[in-house]
Scaffold this active site. Structure first.
Site, PDB file in Angstrom:
ATOM      1  N   ASP A  35       0.709   2.514   3.784  1.00 42.43           N
ATOM      2  CA  ASP A  35      -0.166   3.716   3.052  1.00 42.43           C
ATOM      3  C   ASP A  35       0.520   4.920   3.029  1.00 42.43           C
ATOM      4  O   ASP A  35       0.303   5.853   3.460  1.00 42.43           O
ATOM      5  CB  ASP A  35      -1.290   4.041   4.005  1.00 42.43           C
ATOM      6  CG  ASP A  35      -2.332   4.673   3.082  1.00 42.43           C
ATOM      7  OD1 ASP A  35      -2.245   5.303   2.143  1.00 42.43           O
ATOM      8  OD2 ASP A  35      -3.578   5.031   3.821  1.00 42.43           O
ATOM      9  N   HIS A  64      -6.390  -0.681   5.165  1.00 43.85           N
ATOM     10  CA  HIS A  64      -6.166   0.350   6.369  1.00 43.85           C
ATOM     11  C   HIS A  64      -7.465  -0.113   7.196  1.00 43.85           C
ATOM     12  O   HIS A  64      -8.058   1.023   7.682  1.00 43.85           O
ATOM     13  CB  HIS A  64      -5.789   1.570   6.026  1.00 43.85           C
ATOM     14  CG  HIS A  64      -6.763   2.184   4.888  1.00 43.85           C
ATOM     15  ND1 HIS A  64      -8.036   2.220   4.726  1.00 43.85           N
ATOM     16  CD2 HIS A  64      -6.178   2.835   3.770  1.00 43.85           C
ATOM     17  CE1 HIS A  64      -8.295   2.601   3.691  1.00 43.85           C
ATOM     18  NE2 HIS A  64      -7.128   3.204   3.032  1.00 43.85           N
ATOM     19  N   HIS A  80       0.847  -1.234   0.044  1.00 41.81           N
ATOM     20  CA  HIS A  80       0.185   0.183  -0.017  1.00 41.81           C
ATOM     21  C   HIS A  80       0.717   1.261   0.127  1.00 41.81           C
ATOM     22  O   HIS A  80       1.398   1.900   1.006  1.00 41.81           O
ATOM     23  CB  HIS A  80      -0.735   0.000   1.115  1.00 41.81           C
ATOM     24  CG  HIS A  80      -1.957   0.883   1.008  1.00 41.81           C
ATOM     25  ND1 HIS A  80      -3.124   0.675   1.759  1.00 41.81           N
ATOM     26  CD2 HIS A  80      -1.962   2.246   0.406  1.00 41.81           C
ATOM     27  CE1 HIS A  80      -3.870   1.928   1.433  1.00 41.81           C
ATOM     28  NE2 HIS A  80      -3.379   2.797   0.651  1.00 41.81           N
ATOM     29  N   HIS A  86     -10.847   0.600  -0.077  1.00 41.90           N
ATOM     30  CA  HIS A  86     -11.011   1.652   0.691  1.00 41.90           C
ATOM     31  C   HIS A  86     -12.219   1.894   1.151  1.00 41.90           C
ATOM     32  O   HIS A  86     -13.223   2.375   0.466  1.00 41.90           O
ATOM     33  CB  HIS A  86     -10.092   3.041   0.102  1.00 41.90           C
ATOM     34  CG  HIS A  86     -10.323   4.116   1.115  1.00 41.90           C
ATOM     35  ND1 HIS A  86      -9.260   4.833   1.468  1.00 41.90           N
ATOM     36  CD2 HIS A  86     -11.266   4.641   1.780  1.00 41.90           C
ATOM     37  CE1 HIS A  86      -9.652   5.805   2.205  1.00 41.90           C
ATOM     38  NE2 HIS A  86     -10.803   5.545   2.508  1.00 41.90           N
ATOM     39  N   HIS A 111       1.512   5.021  -2.138  1.00 39.33           N
ATOM     40  CA  HIS A 111       1.205   6.101  -3.019  1.00 39.33           C
ATOM     41  C   HIS A 111       2.418   6.639  -3.798  1.00 39.33           C
ATOM     42  O   HIS A 111       3.163   7.596  -2.887  1.00 39.33           O
ATOM     43  CB  HIS A 111       0.464   7.068  -2.472  1.00 39.33           C
ATOM     44  CG  HIS A 111      -1.044   6.648  -2.085  1.00 39.33           C
ATOM     45  ND1 HIS A 111      -2.222   6.610  -2.768  1.00 39.33           N
ATOM     46  CD2 HIS A 111      -1.222   5.977  -0.913  1.00 39.33           C
ATOM     47  CE1 HIS A 111      -3.115   6.103  -1.904  1.00 39.33           C
ATOM     48  NE2 HIS A 111      -2.591   5.703  -0.915  1.00 39.33           N
ATOM     49  N   ARG A 122       2.694   8.372  -6.318  1.00 33.74           N
ATOM     50  CA  ARG A 122       2.636   9.702  -7.218  1.00 33.74           C
ATOM     51  C   ARG A 122       3.212   9.789  -8.512  1.00 33.74           C
ATOM     52  O   ARG A 122       2.662   9.010  -9.516  1.00 33.74           O
ATOM     53  CB  ARG A 122       3.183  10.828  -6.333  1.00 33.74           C
ATOM     54  CG  ARG A 122       2.754  10.777  -4.584  1.00 33.74           C
ATOM     55  CD  ARG A 122       1.320  11.195  -4.595  1.00 33.74           C
ATOM     56  NE  ARG A 122       0.813  11.440  -3.044  1.00 33.74           N
ATOM     57  CZ  ARG A 122      -0.132  10.803  -2.461  1.00 33.74           C
ATOM     58  NH1 ARG A 122      -1.130  10.242  -3.121  1.00 33.74           N
ATOM     59  NH2 ARG A 122      -0.198  11.362  -1.200  1.00 33.74           N
ATOM     60  N   GLY A 176      -3.066  11.786   4.872  1.00 33.97           N
ATOM     61  CA  GLY A 176      -2.095  10.848   4.883  1.00 33.97           C
ATOM     62  C   GLY A 176      -0.660  11.271   5.234  1.00 33.97           C
ATOM     63  O   GLY A 176      -0.399  12.565   5.250  1.00 33.97           O
TER      64      GLY A 176
HETATM   65  O1  DOR Z   1      -4.907   9.234   3.946  1.00 31.62           O
HETATM   66  C1  DOR Z   1      -4.921   8.900   2.944  1.00 31.62           C
HETATM   67  N1  DOR Z   1      -4.293   9.402   2.162  1.00 31.62           N
HETATM   68  N2  DOR Z   1      -6.013   8.153   2.475  1.00 31.62           N
HETATM   69  C2  DOR Z   1      -6.225   7.967   1.268  1.00 31.62           C
HETATM   70  O2  DOR Z   1      -7.293   7.070   1.215  1.00 31.62           O
HETATM   71  C3  DOR Z   1      -5.780   8.537   0.204  1.00 31.62           C
HETATM   72  C4  DOR Z   1      -4.322   8.841   0.475  1.00 31.62           C
HETATM   73  C5  DOR Z   1      -3.561   9.749  -0.259  1.00 31.62           C
HETATM   74  O3  DOR Z   1      -3.447   9.337  -1.709  1.00 31.62           O
HETATM   75  O4  DOR Z   1      -2.938  10.784   0.318  1.00 31.62           O
HETATM   76 ZN    ZN Z   2      -3.727   4.681   0.745  1.00 28.45          ZN
HETATM   77 ZN    ZN Z   3      -7.241   4.427   1.314  1.00 30.59          ZN
END
Ligand code: DOR
Ligand code: ZN
Ligand code: ZN
Length: 448
Positions: free
Chosen positions: A310, A237, A61, A181, A63, A65, A330
Site C-alpha cells: 500500500d 489491507h 498494491h 477497500h 499508488h 500517482r 498512507g
Molecule cells: O492510507 C491510504 N492511502 N488509504 C487509502 O485507501 C488511499 C491511500 C492513498 O491513496 O493515499
Molecule cells: Zn491503497
Molecule cells: Zn485502500
C-alpha cells in the site's frame, strides 16, 4: 546457442527449496536453470557469490500517482522505488487525478507510463460509469477493478446495493478480480461528522472514526452482494480479526475470495500513534495489539493470501496538517516491505516459503500474471537478488520515492536487495538505479 547472460553461483528459490544453481537468460526470459556444466555460452557472465535469488516480487498494491498528483510521485520515481525495494512488478491503484475509471483514462495512463517504467506495471481501474464499459476496460488491459467503499471514487454509487451487485456481476465473466477497500462509507461519515462537531482533531480521533466495525460492515456487505455470482474478490489491507474471520468463512463456503495485509498493520500498532503522530495516519488505521496478533496468526494459518505495501506517497506537509481530518492517509512502503518481512523471517515469525508465496506466487495467481511469480524456464527473467545476511538501517532520506519519510527510519533490519533484474536487465544494483531507459513493460490482466 549463445544466450544474453548467465548468472552463476546463485542460491535460488526453486519449487520450495533453496538450490545452488546457475540461471541462463535470453531475450528477457529465463532460458535454463541448472548446473554450471549445463549452461549455454553467454555474452555476459555474472558471479552472484551465493546471493539469494527469489522470483521477482510483485507488489499488488501501489499508488504510483503521476498525472495530476505527480508532485507526490511519478512513474519514474515510483518504479525506481519498486526496483530498490526488490519489486519487479507493481499494480497501480486508480485513485488518481483524474481517476482511472474508463478506457480513455486507462489508455492515457498507459501511454504516459510506457517510456518511464523501471519495473513492470499493471493498472487497476475503478468501476466505470456504465456497465458496457466494464468489458471495454478489461479489453483495454486493466489487471482488475478497485472498489473503494470508504468514499465515492468510481462510477458506481457505493451506497447503492443493487447497483454494486450489478457491477460485481458484470465483472464475474471477465477473468479479473475486484480488489476491495473495505470501509463502510455511511458509518465512517457518521463517525467523522460526530467527532468534527465535537472539535476532535487529534490523530487518535481518526481511529475513533475508522473503527473495526467500519471495516467489518463493508466486508460483510460485499460478501453478501456476491452471493449468487462467481466474481473473484480480493480484500485489500485487512486490519481486523473480525474481517479476517468473515473472509475465512466465505472461503470455507468456496467463494473465490482472498485477502491482503500490509506490513504496516503487522509491524506497527495503535500504540505507535503516540510516537509517530499523524505520520502513521493511514486507512484503514493502525489497530491495537490484539488485532495485530490476529493478523500474524492469519499469516501462519493461511487466512492471509498476500502482502501488499500500500505504497501511498504524500508530501511531508500533507502528513503534518494540524487537524487529523486534513492529514493525507498512507505512507511509502515499496522500499521497506521486503527488509521488514525478511527481518521477521530471521525472527522466525514466518518462513521464506511464505514470503515467496505472499509476495510472488499468490499475487501472480490472483491477477493472472501467468509468466511471472516463479523461477522456471520460459518465465520472464524477473529476479529479486538478496544479500540475506546483510544488516542495515533504514534511511528514508535515501529512498527513491519522492516521499522521503518513514516510521521505520532508523530501524535495524536484515536482508538487503543486492540487485533487481527486470525482463533480463539489471535495473538496480548496490543502492543505485543503473538501467537506462524503460525496462519494465505494461502487464495486462484478463488472462486467467
Ligand atoms: O492510507 C491510504 N492511502 N488509504 C487509502 O485507501 C488511499 C491511500 C492513498 O491513496 O493515499
Ligand atoms: Zn491503497
Ligand atoms: Zn485502500
Amino acid at each position: 546457442m549463445i544466450v544474453d547472460s548467465v548468472l552463476t553461483n546463485a542460491k535460488a528459490y526453486l519449487k520450495g527449496q533453496i538450490t545452488d544453481c546457475c540461471i541462463a537468460i535470453e531475450e528477457g526470459k529465463i532460458q535454463k536453470i541448472g548446473k554450471e556444466t549445463n549452461m549455454p555460452q553467454a555474452d555476459e557472465k555474472t558471479d552472484l557469490h551465493n546471493l539469494l535469488v527469489l522470483p521477482g516480487l510483485i507488489d499488488e498494491h501501489v499508488h504510483l500517482r503521476d498525472e495530476g498528483r505527480a508532485y507526490k510521485e511519478d512513474f519514474a520515481s515510483g518504479t525506481a522505488a519498486a526496483a530498490a525495494g526488490g519489486f519487479t512488478t507493481v499494480l497501480d491503484m486508480p485513485n488518481n487525478e483524474p481517476v482511472t475509471m474508463s478506457v480513455q483514462s486507462l489508455r492515457n495512463r498507459m501511454q504516459l507510463a510506457q517510456r518511464r517504467l523501471l519495473v513492470n506495471v499493471g493498472f487497476y481501474s475503478e468501476f466505470p460509469k456504465t456497465f458496457p464499459e466494464i468489458k471495454e476496460v478489461v479489453s483495454g488491459g486493466a489487471v482488475g477493478f478497485k472498489l473503494f467503499m470508504g468514499n465515492q471514487t468510481g462510477g458506481v454509487n457505493v451506497d447503492d446495493d443493487s447497483a454494486l451487485k450489478e457491477a460485481l456481476k458484470e465483472v464475474a465473466g471477465q477473468k479479473v478480480p475486484v480488489a476491495v477497500h473495505a470501509e463502510d462509507r455511511t458509518m465512517l461519515a457518521a463517525n467523522e461528522a460526530k467527532l468534527k462537531k465535537a472539535q476532535k482533531t487529534a490523530p487518535a480521533d481518526y481511529l475513533r472514526a475508522h473503527t473495526e466495525e467500519v471495516e467489518l460492515k463493508a466486508v460483510q456487505r460485499v460478501l453478501k452482494l456476491i452471493e449468487g455470482t462467481d466474481v473473484q474478490l480480493h480484500f485489500c489491507h485487512i486490519s481486523t480479526k473480525g474481517a479476517l474471520e468473515a473472509i475465512a468463512g466465505a472461503k470455507k463456503a468456496s467463494k473465490a475470495v482472498t485477502c491482503e495485509v500490509t506490513p504496516n498493520h503487522l509491524m506497527l500498532s495503535s500504540d505507535d500513534l503516540q510516537r509517530y503522530g499523524s505520520l502513521v495516519i493511514m486507512a484503514p488505521p493502525l489497530r491495537d495489539r490484539l488485532q495485530v496478533e490476529a493478523l500474524w496468526r492469519g499469516l501462519e494459518d493461511g487466512a492471509v493470501d498476500t502482502l501488499g505495501s500500500d505504497h501511498a506517497p504524500h508530501t511531508l506537509e500533507e502528513k503534518m496538517a494540524s487537524s487529523v481530518w486534513d492529514v493525507k492517509a498512507g505512507i511509502p512502503g515499496l522500499e521497506v516491505t521486503l527488509p521488514l518481512i525478511l527481518t521477521m523471517v530471521r525472527k522466525r515469525r514466518l518462513t521464506l516459503n511464505q514470503v515467496v508465496s505472499l509476495l510472488a506466487e499468490k499475487p501472480a495467481e490472483i491477477y493472472g500474471l501467468t509468466d511471472r511469480g516463479r523461477l522456471e524456464a520460459g518465465k520472464a527473467a524477473d529476479l529479486t537478488i538478496i544479500d540475506y545476511n546483510c544488516q542495515f538501517k533504514i534511511e528514508a532520506a535515501k529512498f527513491k520515492t519522492k516521499a522521503k519519510f518513514s516510521p521505520y527510519n532508523g530501524w535495524e533490519v536484515n536482508g538487503k536487495v543486492a540487485k533487481t533484474i527486470v525482463n533480463g536487465t539489471v535495473v538496480y544494483e548496490d543502492g543505485e538505479i543503473i538501467a537506462k531507459g524503460s525496462v519494465g513493460g505494461i502487464v495486462r490482466g484478463g488472462t486467467r
